[in-house]
Write a protein that holds these residues in place. Structure first.
Motif, mmCIF file in Angstrom:
data_model
loop_
_atom_site.group_PDB
_atom_site.id
_atom_site.type_symbol
_atom_site.label_atom_id
_atom_site.label_comp_id
_atom_site.label_asym_id
_atom_site.label_seq_id
_atom_site.Cartn_x
_atom_site.Cartn_y
_atom_site.Cartn_z
ATOM 1 N N UNK A 133 8.381 -38.911 -19.217
ATOM 2 C CA UNK A 133 9.773 -38.590 -19.511
ATOM 3 C C UNK A 133 10.423 -37.837 -18.338
ATOM 4 N N UNK A 134 9.693 -36.898 -17.745
ATOM 5 C CA UNK A 134 10.236 -36.181 -16.584
ATOM 6 C C UNK A 134 10.488 -37.127 -15.421
ATOM 7 N N UNK A 135 9.679 -38.174 -15.316
ATOM 8 C CA UNK A 135 9.856 -39.131 -14.224
ATOM 9 C C UNK A 135 11.170 -39.885 -14.289
ATOM 10 N N UNK A 136 11.829 -39.879 -15.453
ATOM 11 C CA UNK A 136 13.122 -40.554 -15.604
ATOM 12 C C UNK A 136 14.295 -39.662 -15.223
ATOM 13 N N UNK A 141 2.268 -30.590 -7.540
ATOM 14 C CA UNK A 141 2.982 -31.201 -6.421
ATOM 15 C C UNK A 141 4.359 -31.708 -6.853
ATOM 16 N N UNK A 142 4.418 -32.270 -8.056
ATOM 17 C CA UNK A 142 5.714 -32.714 -8.561
ATOM 18 C C UNK A 142 6.660 -31.524 -8.771
ATOM 19 N N UNK A 143 6.109 -30.409 -9.231
ATOM 20 C CA UNK A 143 6.931 -29.210 -9.414
ATOM 21 C C UNK A 143 7.517 -28.755 -8.078
ATOM 22 N N UNK A 170 14.290 -30.753 -22.069
ATOM 23 C CA UNK A 170 13.958 -30.103 -23.334
ATOM 24 C C UNK A 170 12.896 -30.909 -24.105
ATOM 25 N N UNK A 171 12.987 -32.235 -24.024
ATOM 26 C CA UNK A 171 11.996 -33.071 -24.695
ATOM 27 C C UNK A 171 10.626 -32.923 -24.038
ATOM 28 N N UNK A 172 10.618 -32.896 -22.701
ATOM 29 C CA UNK A 172 9.352 -32.726 -21.985
ATOM 30 C C UNK A 172 8.728 -31.364 -22.295
ATOM 31 N N UNK A 173 9.576 -30.324 -22.379
ATOM 32 C CA UNK A 173 9.062 -28.989 -22.697
ATOM 33 C C UNK A 173 8.484 -28.939 -24.109
ATOM 34 N N UNK A 174 9.153 -29.605 -25.061
ATOM 35 C CA UNK A 174 8.639 -29.635 -26.433
ATOM 36 C C UNK A 174 7.290 -30.360 -26.473
ATOM 37 N N UNK A 175 7.176 -31.436 -25.706
ATOM 38 C CA UNK A 175 5.896 -32.168 -25.655
ATOM 39 C C UNK A 175 4.796 -31.309 -25.022
ATOM 40 N N UNK A 176 5.155 -30.550 -24.000
ATOM 41 C CA UNK A 176 4.156 -29.684 -23.364
ATOM 42 C C UNK A 176 3.624 -28.656 -24.353
ATOM 43 N N UNK A 222 15.429 -34.865 -9.755
ATOM 44 C CA UNK A 222 14.793 -33.599 -9.385
ATOM 45 C C UNK A 222 15.772 -32.442 -9.590
ATOM 46 N N UNK A 223 15.294 -31.376 -10.203
ATOM 47 C CA UNK A 223 16.126 -30.199 -10.455
ATOM 48 C C UNK A 223 15.217 -29.022 -10.763
ATOM 49 N N UNK A 224 15.801 -27.821 -10.735
ATOM 50 C CA UNK A 224 15.017 -26.629 -11.030
ATOM 51 C C UNK A 224 14.416 -26.690 -12.428
ATOM 52 N N UNK A 225 15.189 -27.202 -13.406
ATOM 53 C CA UNK A 225 14.696 -27.258 -14.775
ATOM 54 C C UNK A 225 13.498 -28.197 -14.902
ATOM 55 N N UNK A 226 13.551 -29.338 -14.215
ATOM 56 C CA UNK A 226 12.415 -30.259 -14.281
ATOM 57 C C UNK A 226 11.214 -29.690 -13.528
ATOM 58 N N UNK A 227 11.465 -28.929 -12.448
ATOM 59 C CA UNK A 227 10.361 -28.287 -11.720
ATOM 60 C C UNK A 227 9.624 -27.304 -12.630
ATOM 61 N N UNK A 228 10.382 -26.550 -13.442
ATOM 62 C CA UNK A 228 9.757 -25.602 -14.367
ATOM 63 C C UNK A 228 8.918 -26.335 -15.410
ATOM 64 N N UNK A 229 9.426 -27.486 -15.879
ATOM 65 C CA UNK A 229 8.663 -28.260 -16.860
ATOM 66 C C UNK A 229 7.378 -28.812 -16.247
ATOM 67 N N UNK A 230 7.466 -29.295 -14.985
ATOM 68 C CA UNK A 230 6.259 -29.760 -14.294
ATOM 69 C C UNK A 230 5.252 -28.620 -14.138
ATOM 70 N N UNK A 231 5.747 -27.426 -13.841
ATOM 71 C CA UNK A 231 4.857 -26.276 -13.673
ATOM 72 C C UNK A 231 4.130 -25.965 -14.984
#
Length: 447
Positions: free
Chosen positions: A391-394, A426-428, A360-366, A397-406
């Protein structure tokens, strides 16, 4: 002082239990008329106190003489039952802090209460902790109740506990355990052969959400379709609403936006007669987010729904729900070319999340980066996106983090940063479980 009273041993036991429940020592009850040693003799059942002594001890303990003598205190019990009902209402209305305090006050008088009321207050206390975002404490309390032999499989209490445990573990990011608890509970229900109740249907609906969070969308849709048939056949409005809501989220995740909107609208219609403010707020927010994702969409209506949702969640929502509402509002403002407002909402979301490592923090930053790019603040936008990546690097791996990477990759690409976009895409892929040129062991180095 040694006059005969009925059930002296029971009086002593109740005196000892209530004193300990109050956090008092024997000397705290002593006075010029009653020594510490005499209190010890009463508690051990070796002395039967007179009516005068019983009255004195009852006053110091805050109970009635009737309770010490017989174990029955109808007046006090009624007061505590009323307080438990007040706590239930506060929890229902989203006032978790109020509910937690009231339940704690009820549990401080455990010896006076029937076991059913004690368990009801303990469950309410755990649910209030969940509502306040104190998830680790909530899981601990819920697990103790769920694993208690007194908790009967298939009962309403058992179903609510299993459902809450699924939700809490999913919110804590443990998708494996959340799904395992839900699947095990549903298998148990199948073996018992019980007719589905609203509580059972809601358990299944939460499991659908756990599948979705884990990225198992095929299984999520299969279970959601089955639950809709059961809920429409014999479920109440609450069970139907939860089922349609989760089915809408699954459809959204699979890109079936029109179907998701129809399911969400059905859930909102089922909620119309409810007075549950928090559920109204969450569904309005979910519907607004779906409108933003649809084509061509309706950003103006979405913004209205999201504003209404946020205004309600300020009073009844968790910190995470309030932050997500701010991020959604920022997206709506971007769609309406209200850049300054978008930046403000995204910044407020980050303030609520307190820089904790979560998607959620990564998405807000995006979203904040999008607003800064739109405002011509390119260097700040790049810095914000890199902070989101860090932040995502911490996170695992999960579907939610893949969506944030995308989302981050799309922003990089939109503004002409090809190398950064390629790395984020690639991270996504990696976080979604698909092969990319970067392996999981390369994640830290790539950043």
């Amino acid at each position: 002082m040694d006059s005969t009273a009925e059930d002296g041993e029971g009086t002593g036991r109740r005196l000892r239990e209530l004193r300990r429940a109050r956090g008092l020592k024997q000397q705290d009850l002593a006075s010029d008329d009653v020594s510490v040693s005499y209190i010890s003799l009463i508690e051990s059942g070796k002395r039967t106190p007179s009516a005068t002594v019983v009255a004195l001890l009852a006053e110091r303990l805050g109970c009635t003489t009737g309770y010490l003598l017989t174990g029955q205190d109808d007046t006090r019990t009624r007061e505590l039952e009323l307080k438990a009902s007040f706590a239930d209402l506060s929890l229902h209305n989203g006032a978790g802090g109020e509910a937690l305090q009231a339940y704690s006050e009820v549990l401080a008088s455990t010896p006076v209460l029937p076991e059913a009321t004690v368990r009801r207050a303990r469950l309410g206390q755990a649910l209030a902790l969940e509502q306040l975002g104190r998830l680790e404490a909530a899981v601990q309390a819920l697990t103790l109740l769920y694993e208690d032999p007194a908790c009967v499989a298939g009962s309403a209490e058992w179903s609510r506990l299993a459902t809450a445990l699924c939700r809490c573990h999913q919110a804590l990011g443990d998708q494996v355990l959340s799904v395992e608890i839900g699947e095990r509970a549903l298998r148990r229900l199948d073996r018992l052969g019980l007719e589905a109740t609203d509580d059972h249907i809601q358990l299944g609906a939460v499991l659908v959400g756990c599948y979705r969070a884990r990225g198992d969308l095929a299984k999520a849709r299969l279970v959601a379709d089955r639950l809709i048939r059961i809920a429409d056949d014999r479920g109440g409005r609450t069970a139907q609403r939860e089922t349609y809501w989760n089915a809408a989220l699954v459809a959204q995740s699979q890109g079936r936006i029109d179907e998701a909107l129809a399911l969400a609208e059905r859930a909102r219609a089922l909620l119309a007669e409810s007075d549950h403010v928090r559920h109204h707020a969450l569904l309005s927010g979910a519907f607004g987010t779906l409108l933003l994702a649809s084509e061509p969409g309706d950003p103006e209506r979405a913004h209205q729904l999201l504003e209404r949702s946020h205004a309600q969640l300020v009073d009844v929502g968790t910190v995470l729900e309030q932050a997500s509402a701010q991020t959604a509002l920022a997206l709506a403002c971007l769609r309406l070319d209200r850049t300054a407002e978008a930046e403000q909402h995204a910044a407020k979301a980050l303030g609520l999340l307190r820089d904790e490592p979560r998607t959620e923090s990564a998405e807000a930053r995006a979203v904040l980066a999008q607003a800064r790019f739109a405002a011509g603040e390119s260097s700040q936008a790049q810095e914000t996106l890199r902070a989101a990546e860090q932040q995502l690097g911490q996170l695992p791996a999960a579907r939610s983090s893949a969506a944030a990477w995308r989302r981050i990759a799309d922003i990089w690409q939109q503004h002409g940063y090809a190398a950064e976009a390629t790395g984020a895409y690639q991270q996504a892929l990696n976080d979604a479980g698909l092969p990319g040129r970067l392996t999981s062991t390369d994640r830290a180095g790539a950043r």
